[in-house]
Design a protein around this motif. Structure first.
Motif, mmCIF file in Angstrom:
data_model
loop_
_atom_site.group_PDB
_atom_site.id
_atom_site.type_symbol
_atom_site.label_atom_id
_atom_site.label_comp_id
_atom_site.label_asym_id
_atom_site.label_seq_id
_atom_site.Cartn_x
_atom_site.Cartn_y
_atom_site.Cartn_z
ATOM 1 N N LEU A 1 0.841 -1.189 0.000
ATOM 2 C CA LEU A 1 0.000 0.000 0.000
ATOM 3 C C LEU A 1 0.881 1.245 0.000
ATOM 4 N N TYR A 2 0.609 2.157 -0.936
ATOM 5 C CA TYR A 2 1.385 3.384 -1.086
ATOM 6 C C TYR A 2 0.503 4.600 -0.826
ATOM 7 N N LYS A 3 1.122 5.676 -0.336
ATOM 8 C CA LYS A 3 0.466 6.973 -0.269
ATOM 9 C C LYS A 3 0.976 7.827 -1.426
ATOM 10 N N LEU A 4 0.055 8.472 -2.127
ATOM 11 C CA LEU A 4 0.437 9.302 -3.264
ATOM 12 C C LEU A 4 1.353 10.443 -2.830
ATOM 13 N N GLU A 5 1.082 11.011 -1.653
ATOM 14 C CA GLU A 5 1.838 12.166 -1.177
ATOM 15 C C GLU A 5 3.326 11.860 -1.031
#
Length: 364
Positions: free
Chosen positions: A182-186
């Motif tokens: 899971l990645y955060k775009l920020e």
């Protein structure tokens, strides 16, 4: 509402769903869509497109229930298809190319040599400004769709199988074998990982906080994205699950599953009681080895259906923030050579799309 399933037997199945106290899926059509097994299917408010190992993309007009034509730009199995609103389609294939199509005239606006190996999966950001793709060259690539060029390349330790944006576009998930990062775009960095015993075949965000995961077993599992803990486990089929799909109908979250056992099933999710197993709404047996799945939702004043899947989202919502349509200088139809970091324009193929000359055939 129409359930759509593709299979190894080269057939596209359509089942009309009648909601009510008892939901019913009624056979609507079967169409011998390709000369090889189907590998991908996508929908927007009017069209259904299917991709196959025969290297073609077939188009179906669901309002008129006719075969609309074929797109033949790719060389290699079509691996992924995704609409953005009502005006654009992105396709990826084993030739490493991503094609961007105008769905009004069905012409290829731009074809990009995206990966050195196969394109295995792609996903369009809800804004339409970005897209992600993964391939067999062990890279995750971010594409600037406003300018039609590569924006960022991340090297992976292994080949990724799937990539998917969350409904808000703040998160995305990248699947490698039995692991979902899971990645955060920020930050563009991993903040959590979900690991399963078997290989993951499909993932869908129910909400930004809940991720549905299915794979080479009979179970669908719902995970909390923040804690990566399993919230619910459902034995949905008697064989491995090939694909899952989700959408929202009024206040009802609906999960659809397709399995190698031939069944397509629809489930109702109660997010307030997430630990309770989903309720089976209806099921249908195609008696075929299913490979791909989508749900076509009618768009008219009588329906209030919305979907959490970008490929089937309302064109009215997207046109409010439509950089792909309003800006003429989007780069997709440009013939300028990109820089070395950018994906290189793919050479013109022997085969060119021509949907006008192909006689329209009514689905049976």
């Amino acid at each position: 509402m129409e359930l759509l399933g593709g299979c190894y037997e080269q057939i596209l199945f359509g089942f009309a769903v009648r909601p009510g106290e008892t939901w019913v899926a009624v056979p609507d059509f079967t169409h011998h869509a390709h000369s090889a097994s189907l590998s991908a299917v996508a929908v927007n408010d009017r069209y259904v497109v299917t991709g196959s190992k025969d290297e073609t993309i077939q188009i179906y007009d669901m309002k008129k229930k006719v075969e609309h034509g074929a797109l033949m730009q790719h060389n290699g199995t079509i691996t992924c298809l995704e609409f953005y609103g009502s005006a654009h389609l992105l396709s990826g294939a084993e030739d490493g190319v991503i094609c961007i199509w105008n769905t009004k005239r069905w012409e290829c606006l731009k074809s990009i040599k995206a990966h050195k190996g196969h394109v295995t999966s792609l996903s369009i950001h809800p804004s339409g400004k970005l897209a992600l793709s993964v391939g067999t060259d062990k890279t995750l690539r971010t594409w600037n769709l406003v300018e039609g060029r590569s924006a960022f390349i991340k090297n992976l330790k292994q080949n990724a199988d799937l990539v998917r944006w969350s409904p808000s576009g703040d998160l995305y998930v990248v699947v490698i074998a039995n692991k979902a990062d899971l990645y955060k775009l920020e930050t563009a960095s991993v903040f959590g990982t979900i690991v399963t015993e078997k290989r993951i075949s499909s993932v869908r965000f129910i909400t930004d906080c809940i991720l549905a995961v299915a794979g080479d077993d009979e179970f669908v599992r719902l995970f909390d994205c923040e804690s990566q803990k399993c919230l619910c486990e459902l034995k949905a089929h008697e064989n491995r699950i090939k694909e899952i799909y989700c959408f929202k109908r009024e206040d009802l979250h609906i999960l659809v599953t397709a399995s190698s056992d031939g069944y397509i099933k629809m489930w109702s999710l109660d997010l307030d009681k997430i630990k309770n197993p989903p309720l089976l709404l209806c099921e249908t047996n195609t008696k075929a080895r299913l490979t791909c799945l989508a749900v076509w939702l009618k768009r008219d004043s009588e329906t209030k259906e919305t979907t959490t899947d970008v490929s089937a989202s309302s064109s009215e919502v997207h046109e409010a923030e439509q950089p792909l349509i309003k800006k003429k200088k989007i780069g997709w139809s440009s013939h300028k050579k990109p820089s070395q970091r950018d994906g290189q324009d793919a050479p013109m193929k022997r085969k060119v799309p021509d949907v006008q000359q192909k006689k329209k055939k009514r689905l049976k």
